[in-house]
Design a protein around this motif. Structure first.
Motif, PDB file in Angstrom:
ATOM      1  N   ILE A   1      -7.797   0.030 -10.249  1.00 15.83           N
ATOM      2  CA  ILE A   1      -7.199  -0.218  -8.943  1.00 15.83           C
ATOM      3  C   ILE A   1      -5.703  -0.468  -9.125  1.00 15.83           C
ATOM      4  CG2 ILE A   1      -7.556  -2.728  -9.000  1.00 15.83           C
ATOM      5  CD1 ILE A   1      -8.475  -2.486  -6.014  1.00 15.83           C
ATOM      6  N   SER A   2      -4.942  -0.227  -8.054  1.00 14.39           N
ATOM      7  CA  SER A   2      -3.501  -0.479  -8.123  1.00 14.39           C
ATOM      8  C   SER A   2      -3.010  -1.098  -6.825  1.00 14.39           C
ATOM      9  CB  SER A   2      -2.730   0.812  -8.413  1.00 14.39           C
ATOM     10  OG  SER A   2      -2.882   1.743  -7.362  1.00 14.39           O
ATOM     11  N   PHE A   3      -1.869  -1.774  -6.935  1.00 15.09           N
ATOM     12  CA  PHE A   3      -1.242  -2.436  -5.798  1.00 15.09           C
ATOM     13  C   PHE A   3       0.250  -2.120  -5.785  1.00 15.09           C
ATOM     14  CE2 PHE A   3      -4.662  -5.048  -4.262  1.00 15.09           C
ATOM     15  CZ  PHE A   3      -5.506  -5.099  -5.350  1.00 15.09           C
ATOM     16  N   TYR A   4       0.757  -1.900  -4.572  1.00 12.64           N
ATOM     17  CA  TYR A   4       2.188  -1.689  -4.368  1.00 12.64           C
ATOM     18  C   TYR A   4       2.620  -2.603  -3.241  1.00 12.64           C
ATOM     19  CZ  TYR A   4       6.434   0.488  -2.539  1.00 12.64           C
ATOM     20  OH  TYR A   4       7.695   0.708  -2.049  1.00 12.64           O
ATOM     21  N   GLU A   5       3.618  -3.419  -3.513  1.00  9.26           N
ATOM     22  CA  GLU A   5       4.129  -4.352  -2.508  1.00  9.26           C
ATOM     23  C   GLU A   5       2.978  -5.146  -1.853  1.00  9.26           C
ATOM     24  OE1 GLU A   5       6.940  -5.518  -1.695  1.00  9.26           O
ATOM     25  OE2 GLU A   5       8.291  -4.211  -2.812  1.00  9.26           O
ATOM     26  N   LYS A   6       2.096  -5.640  -2.691  1.00 15.47           N
ATOM     27  CA  LYS A   6       1.023  -6.553  -2.293  1.00 15.47           C
ATOM     28  C   LYS A   6      -0.094  -5.892  -1.502  1.00 15.47           C
ATOM     29  CE  LYS A   6       4.723  -8.440  -1.374  1.00 15.47           C
ATOM     30  NZ  LYS A   6       5.853  -9.106  -0.695  1.00 15.47           N
ATOM     31  N   MET A   7      -0.046  -4.581  -1.379  1.00  9.26           N
ATOM     32  CA  MET A   7      -1.116  -3.854  -0.691  1.00  9.26           C
ATOM     33  C   MET A   7      -1.811  -2.948  -1.698  1.00  9.26           C
ATOM     34  SD  MET A   7      -0.958  -4.753   2.537  1.00  9.26           S
ATOM     35  CE  MET A   7      -1.736  -3.438   3.453  1.00  9.26           C
ATOM     36  N   GLN A   8      -3.119  -2.816  -1.543  1.00  5.01           N
ATOM     37  CA  GLN A   8      -3.848  -1.880  -2.402  1.00  5.01           C
ATOM     38  C   GLN A   8      -3.316  -0.476  -2.167  1.00  5.01           C
ATOM     39  OE1 GLN A   8      -8.245  -2.143  -2.530  1.00  5.01           O
ATOM     40  NE2 GLN A   8      -8.256   0.083  -2.408  1.00  5.01           N
ATOM     41  N   SER A   9      -2.949   0.199  -3.240  1.00  6.84           N
ATOM     42  CA  SER A   9      -2.357   1.530  -3.082  1.00  6.84           C
ATOM     43  C   SER A   9      -3.293   2.644  -3.542  1.00  6.84           C
ATOM     44  CB  SER A   9      -1.042   1.619  -3.851  1.00  6.84           C
ATOM     45  OG  SER A   9      -1.219   1.282  -5.209  1.00  6.84           O
ATOM     46  N   ASP A  10      -4.230   2.325  -4.416  1.00  8.94           N
ATOM     47  CA  ASP A  10      -5.140   3.349  -4.905  1.00  8.94           C
ATOM     48  C   ASP A  10      -6.341   2.655  -5.528  1.00  8.94           C
ATOM     49  OD1 ASP A  10      -4.660   6.389  -6.929  1.00  8.94           O
ATOM     50  OD2 ASP A  10      -6.201   5.823  -5.479  1.00  8.94           O
ATOM     51  N   LYS A  11      -7.432   3.372  -5.535  1.00  9.07           N
ATOM     52  CA  LYS A  11      -8.668   2.812  -6.061  1.00  9.07           C
ATOM     53  C   LYS A  11      -9.301   3.823  -6.981  1.00  9.07           C
ATOM     54  CE  LYS A  11     -12.585   0.189  -4.237  1.00  9.07           C
ATOM     55  NZ  LYS A  11     -13.288  -0.224  -2.992  1.00  9.07           N
ATOM     56  N   GLY A  12      -9.663   3.360  -8.181  1.00 10.41           N
ATOM     57  CA  GLY A  12     -10.324   4.251  -9.125  1.00 10.41           C
ATOM     58  C   GLY A  12     -11.781   3.876  -9.250  1.00 10.41           C
ATOM     59  N   SER A  13     -12.233   3.708 -10.482  1.00  7.72           N
ATOM     60  CA  SER A  13     -13.645   3.461 -10.738  1.00  7.72           C
ATOM     61  C   SER A  13     -13.965   1.970 -10.791  1.00  7.72           C
ATOM     62  CB  SER A  13     -14.061   4.139 -12.037  1.00  7.72           C
ATOM     63  OG  SER A  13     -13.198   3.750 -13.098  1.00  7.72           O
ATOM     64  N   ILE A  14     -13.454   1.226  -9.853  1.00 10.07           N
ATOM     65  CA  ILE A  14     -13.697  -0.217  -9.840  1.00 10.07           C
ATOM     66  C   ILE A  14     -15.058  -0.498  -9.209  1.00 10.07           C
ATOM     67  CG2 ILE A  14     -12.438  -0.497  -7.656  1.00 10.07           C
ATOM     68  CD1 ILE A  14     -11.562  -3.283  -8.737  1.00 10.07           C
ATOM     69  N   PRO A  15     -15.931  -1.263  -9.895  1.00 13.16           N
ATOM     70  CA  PRO A  15     -17.241  -1.593  -9.319  1.00 13.16           C
ATOM     71  C   PRO A  15     -17.066  -2.480  -8.085  1.00 13.16           C
ATOM     72  CG  PRO A  15     -17.159  -2.089 -11.681  1.00 13.16           C
ATOM     73  CD  PRO A  15     -15.767  -1.807 -11.262  1.00 13.16           C
ATOM     74  N   ASP A  16     -18.070  -2.446  -7.217  1.00 18.15           N
ATOM     75  CA  ASP A  16     -18.032  -3.279  -6.019  1.00 18.15           C
ATOM     76  C   ASP A  16     -18.053  -4.763  -6.355  1.00 18.15           C
ATOM     77  OD1 ASP A  16     -20.137  -1.006  -4.082  1.00 18.15           O
ATOM     78  OD2 ASP A  16     -17.989  -1.012  -4.491  1.00 18.15           O
TER      79      ASP A  16
END
Lengths: 115, 113
Positions: B47-62
């Motif tokens: 997962i990634s964040f830009y300026e405190k907002m989630q910017s992209d989501k990869g293979s992160i489990p729920d």
């Protein structure tokens, strides 16, 4: 989707000899390409990158890499290997033109330099 | 020069417990990425964040969640831990406008027993 292939699990080379670690990639549009090195139980250290411009990129510790668009390759090279270069090397790619900025890594190649 | 700081460096948890990993990016970097590297594996984007907002989501489990705070540090929260979550977790930071390469922290080694 983007992907990276590092066809060799391990590369063995004698100290003082040239080394090559191979990498091919697949990405939509133009690529940003990177090489990182990882020592045991350590983070990933940036070696070099290709963004645009000259196809031959020079990086840290005497390493260089050549971008070949027609062969979609970005092989890592060094003219004269050192024992201290022994480590795990990862090639990584991300698309220049799409939204995803996270890197996609290859499976890694272990470089073993013998004294 | 300041680098990406991750804490803790090592963590041992039991199955079904929770864990929180912290990442402090390089000063003035506005983007944080989390990666998971299993034994003998390449790093996988979570997962990634830009300026405190989630910017992209990869293979992160729920079972995992993350956030980026006002000081740009990020935390990865992991619940209901499983043996397969044992891995090296890396945080990386960049400055989006400068489009720099990603700088990685030393990682947190999580062992689930």
């Amino acid at each position: 989707a983007q992907s990276v292939a590092q066809p060799e699990d391990q590369v063995n080379v004698a100290e003082g000899n040239p080394l090559t670690v191979k990498c091919t990639y697949s990405v939509s549009g133009n690529p940003y390409l990177f090489w990182y090195v990882q020592y045991p139980n350590r983070g990933l250290q940036f070696l070099l990158k290709y963004i645009t411009g000259d196809n031959l990129v020079k990086g840290s510790y005497g390493f260089e890499a050549e971008f070949n668009k027609s062969q979609t390759s970005f092989h890592l090279k060094k003219p004269s290997a050192l024992v201290s270069d022994s480590a795990l090397y990862f090639c990584a790619v991300r698309a220049m033109d799409t939204g995803r900025r996270a890197l996609t890594f290859g499976s890694g190649t272990r470089l073993q330099v013998q004294p | 020069a300041a680098g990406v700081i991750q804490s803790p460096r090592h963590l041992i948890k039991e199955k079904r417990e929770t864990a929180t990993l912290k990442c402090y990016p390089i000063p003035r970097h506005d983007t944080v990425y989390w990666y998971q590297q299993g034994p003998g594996q390449d790093p996988q984007f979570l997962i990634s964040f830009y300026e405190k907002m989630q910017s992209d989501k990869g293979s992160i489990p729920d079972r995992f969640s993350a956030q980026q705070f006002s000081d740009y540090h990020s935390e990865l929260n992991m619940s209901s831990l499983e043996l397969g979550d044992s891995a090296l977790y890396f945080c990386a930071s960049t400055h989006r406008r400068a489009d720099t390469e990603a700088f990685f922290g030393q990682g947190t080694r999580l062992t689930v027993v």
